[in-house]
Design a protein around this motif. Structure first.
Motif, mmCIF file in Angstrom:
data_model
loop_
_atom_site.group_PDB
_atom_site.id
_atom_site.type_symbol
_atom_site.label_atom_id
_atom_site.label_comp_id
_atom_site.label_asym_id
_atom_site.label_seq_id
_atom_site.Cartn_x
_atom_site.Cartn_y
_atom_site.Cartn_z
ATOM 1 N N ASN A 1 37.698 44.465 43.100
ATOM 2 C CA ASN A 1 37.253 43.154 42.623
ATOM 3 C C ASN A 1 35.745 42.967 42.730
ATOM 4 N N SER B 1 40.111 36.038 37.175
ATOM 5 C CA SER B 1 39.825 35.771 38.585
ATOM 6 C C SER B 1 40.243 34.343 38.925
ATOM 7 N N ASP C 1 41.999 41.886 38.414
ATOM 8 C CA ASP C 1 41.960 40.527 37.851
ATOM 9 C C ASP C 1 40.692 40.268 37.048
ATOM 10 N N ASP C 2 39.744 41.208 37.078
ATOM 11 C CA ASP C 2 38.484 41.005 36.363
ATOM 12 C C ASP C 2 38.575 41.445 34.902
ATOM 13 N N THR D 1 43.231 39.282 42.345
ATOM 14 C CA THR D 1 43.237 40.668 42.836
ATOM 15 C C THR D 1 44.326 40.848 43.885
HETATM 16 MN MN MN Z 1 38.024 38.903 40.180
#
Ligand code: MN
Length: 250
Positions: free
Chosen positions: A95, A39, A8-9, A109
């Protein structure tokens, strides 16, 4: 074995490259990751515009597929049309920061892994306890060890979903591992109010609260003791114990 890795980053995040490197040799790896840091987007899907996919350039990210959407978009698109074959395992991370207790509800994540789980595929979400990528390669080796251990007797019957939090230490691969339940956090701290250059009030979401239930057996407790926390997750939010209490609503 085929493995799908997301995060998710964003596709340029060091935690993603480290996890991909650590998984070399495990099987065929596809990486599908968000273009931007996503995020805190939880399980959001992008429904009001189409999604684009491009192939990343640059040594650390060569071959990564990039989606201009959320973590769940990445895994959803991968599983429903982008990948030539269904993966056997979905990984997410690593993450930049902890995903413990209530964080798991907001985490992109965890959501990327959960998207695999919702499609019936075993999945693992990995996070480092502290932000900043300190000792990320050690965390990636620790992640690989966990994957190897899970797969040691063959793929366990799925679907299943694990949430792993790894302390940022150089000897992460040698840390004890604990199987934990989620703790709870206090409510987030207050929103931060500022004034924009145009004189209008603007608000920044405040930091997450500290642990409220960080007792023995929780993810908070395990990582505070210097252990790697592994929490098996499920998706059913039903308050089973409360079904009787509300029965007179019928
Ligand atoms: Mn993240």
């Amino acid at each position: 074995m085929r493995i799908l890795i997301a995060n998710d980053d964003g596709y340029l995040a060091p935690g993603l490259a480290a996890l991909v490197r650590a998984c070399r040799g495990l099987g065929e790896i596809d990486v599908v990751a968000p273009e931007q840091n996503a995020s805190g987007t939880s399980n959001a899907l992008t429904l009001n515009r189409p999604l684009s996919v491009f192939e990343a350039a640059g040594e650390a990210v060569r071959g990564f597929k990039v989606v201009n959407g959320t973590p769940s978009d990445c895994v959803h698109v991968a599983l429903t049309g982008l990948l030539p074959q269904r993966p056997d395992l979905v990984l997410s991370g690593i993450n930049n920061g902890a995903n413990m207790g209530d964080d798991t509800l907001y985490s992109g994540t965890v959501a990327a892994a959960m998207e695999g789980y919702l499609f019936g595929i075993p999945a693992i979400a990995f996070s480092q306890v502290t932000k900043g990528w300190g000792e990320i390669d050690a965390a990636a080796v620790a992640a690989r060890q966990i994957i190897d251990r899970v797969l040691a007797g063959g793929m366990p019957a799925g679907p299943w979903l694990l949430n792993v939090n790894i302390p940022n230490v150089a000897d992460a691969p040698r840390l004890p591992r604990r199987v934990t339940r989620l703790g709870r956090r206090h409510a987030s701290q207050a929103v931060i109010r500022q004034t924009s250059p145009r004189g209008e009030p603007i608000y920044w979401i405040g930091p997450a609260g500290d642990a409220r239930d960080g007792g023995e057996g929780t993810d908070f407790h395990a990582t505070a003791q210097g252990c790697i926390s592994i929490t098996p997750l499920q998706v059913d939010l039903t308050d089973h114990a409360a079904l009787g209490r509300w029965s007179d609503l019928t």
